[in-house]
Design an enzyme around this catalytic site. Sequence first.
Site, PDB file in Angstrom:
ATOM      1  N   LYS A  80       7.567  -0.146   5.963  1.00 52.98           N
ATOM      2  CA  LYS A  80       8.862  -0.961   5.225  1.00 52.98           C
ATOM      3  C   LYS A  80      10.024  -1.089   5.966  1.00 52.98           C
ATOM      4  O   LYS A  80      10.981  -2.089   5.976  1.00 52.98           O
ATOM      5  CB  LYS A  80       9.052  -0.257   3.806  1.00 52.98           C
ATOM      6  N   PRO A 134       4.182   6.736   6.885  1.00 51.87           N
ATOM      7  CA  PRO A 134       3.680   5.531   7.394  1.00 51.87           C
ATOM      8  C   PRO A 134       4.182   4.420   6.439  1.00 51.87           C
ATOM      9  O   PRO A 134       4.534   3.325   7.102  1.00 51.87           O
ATOM     10  CB  PRO A 134       2.094   5.626   7.486  1.00 51.87           C
ATOM     11  N   TYR A 135       4.330   4.369   5.248  1.00 50.93           N
ATOM     12  CA  TYR A 135       4.863   3.647   4.469  1.00 50.93           C
ATOM     13  C   TYR A 135       6.120   3.161   4.836  1.00 50.93           C
ATOM     14  O   TYR A 135       6.629   2.080   4.853  1.00 50.93           O
ATOM     15  CB  TYR A 135       4.646   3.978   2.952  1.00 50.93           C
ATOM     16  N   SER A 136       7.012   4.306   4.830  1.00 56.00           N
ATOM     17  CA  SER A 136       8.326   4.455   5.218  1.00 56.00           C
ATOM     18  C   SER A 136       8.642   3.334   6.468  1.00 56.00           C
ATOM     19  O   SER A 136       9.510   2.720   6.579  1.00 56.00           O
ATOM     20  CB  SER A 136       9.186   5.499   5.295  1.00 56.00           C
ATOM     21  N   LEU A 183       0.852  -1.048   0.033  1.00 57.98           N
ATOM     22  CA  LEU A 183       0.026   0.129  -0.011  1.00 57.98           C
ATOM     23  C   LEU A 183       0.990   1.261   0.014  1.00 57.98           C
ATOM     24  O   LEU A 183       1.883   1.432   0.642  1.00 57.98           O
ATOM     25  CB  LEU A 183      -0.668   0.024   1.210  1.00 57.98           C
TER      26      LEU A 183
END
Length: 253
Positions: free
Chosen positions: A155, A150-152, A88
């Site tokens: 991940k 939030p993606y970082s 996402l």
Amino acid sequence: MGLLEDKVVLVNGGSQGVGAGIVRAAVREGAQVVFTGRRAEAGDKLAADTGTRFVRADLADAAQARDSVVQAVDVHGRIDCLVNAAGLTSRGSLLDTTPELFDQHMAINLRAPFFSMQAAVTDMLARKAPGTIVNIISNCAHGGPPFLAPYSAAKAGLAGLTRNAAHAHRWDRIRINGLNIGWTDTEGEDAVQRAFHGAGDDWREKAAAAQPMGRLGQVDEIADFVVFLLSDRSGVVTGSVIDWDQNVLGGLD
């Protein structure tokens, strides 16, 4: 003999983009492939085109993430290889990310790989069999742009999980590696560029011109590398999180 001859491979997030490329590459290399996705139409078409099995699943639900492995085992009797390719990339900065968006990123980008790995390793241990897992991560695990906070975070968590699980199961001969991919040309990226950045039809050309190699990352090239990591050709390598990009992280002009 293909690199994955007679291997049972599950690709989570395999109905489009990088995941779909991995499905095609694994089939080409002789694997029996099961893949998951949320879009029934795209999944059914890819399954028909490749002779694979599509399982519709919402991996944000941990139970469905685990069940994806169960279904692969039900069909083929075992799982030899797992790829976690679902992702996402909805935008959000430190200041504007809501708890709901944060939880969505954690659910897809971190929790789903955790519990699918849990189920896959459980099957491998029960059979006392070796196996391989590849997690599709992102170079954002090193920090990322402000609009992917939030993606970082998720991940970066997946990179740590990859190393942790690889260390925990090295004596079981279960090899677990990750790929920090950079900017890649996919249909999902096209949708994101248009929805969040107001990109026009020429965004690919503009983006490619700004890259050292004159193009964005390509799905088929990533898929070939993932197949290599899944296969015995990658030897003893485990716990590696490989930066797969044309920009050198840490390099300064």
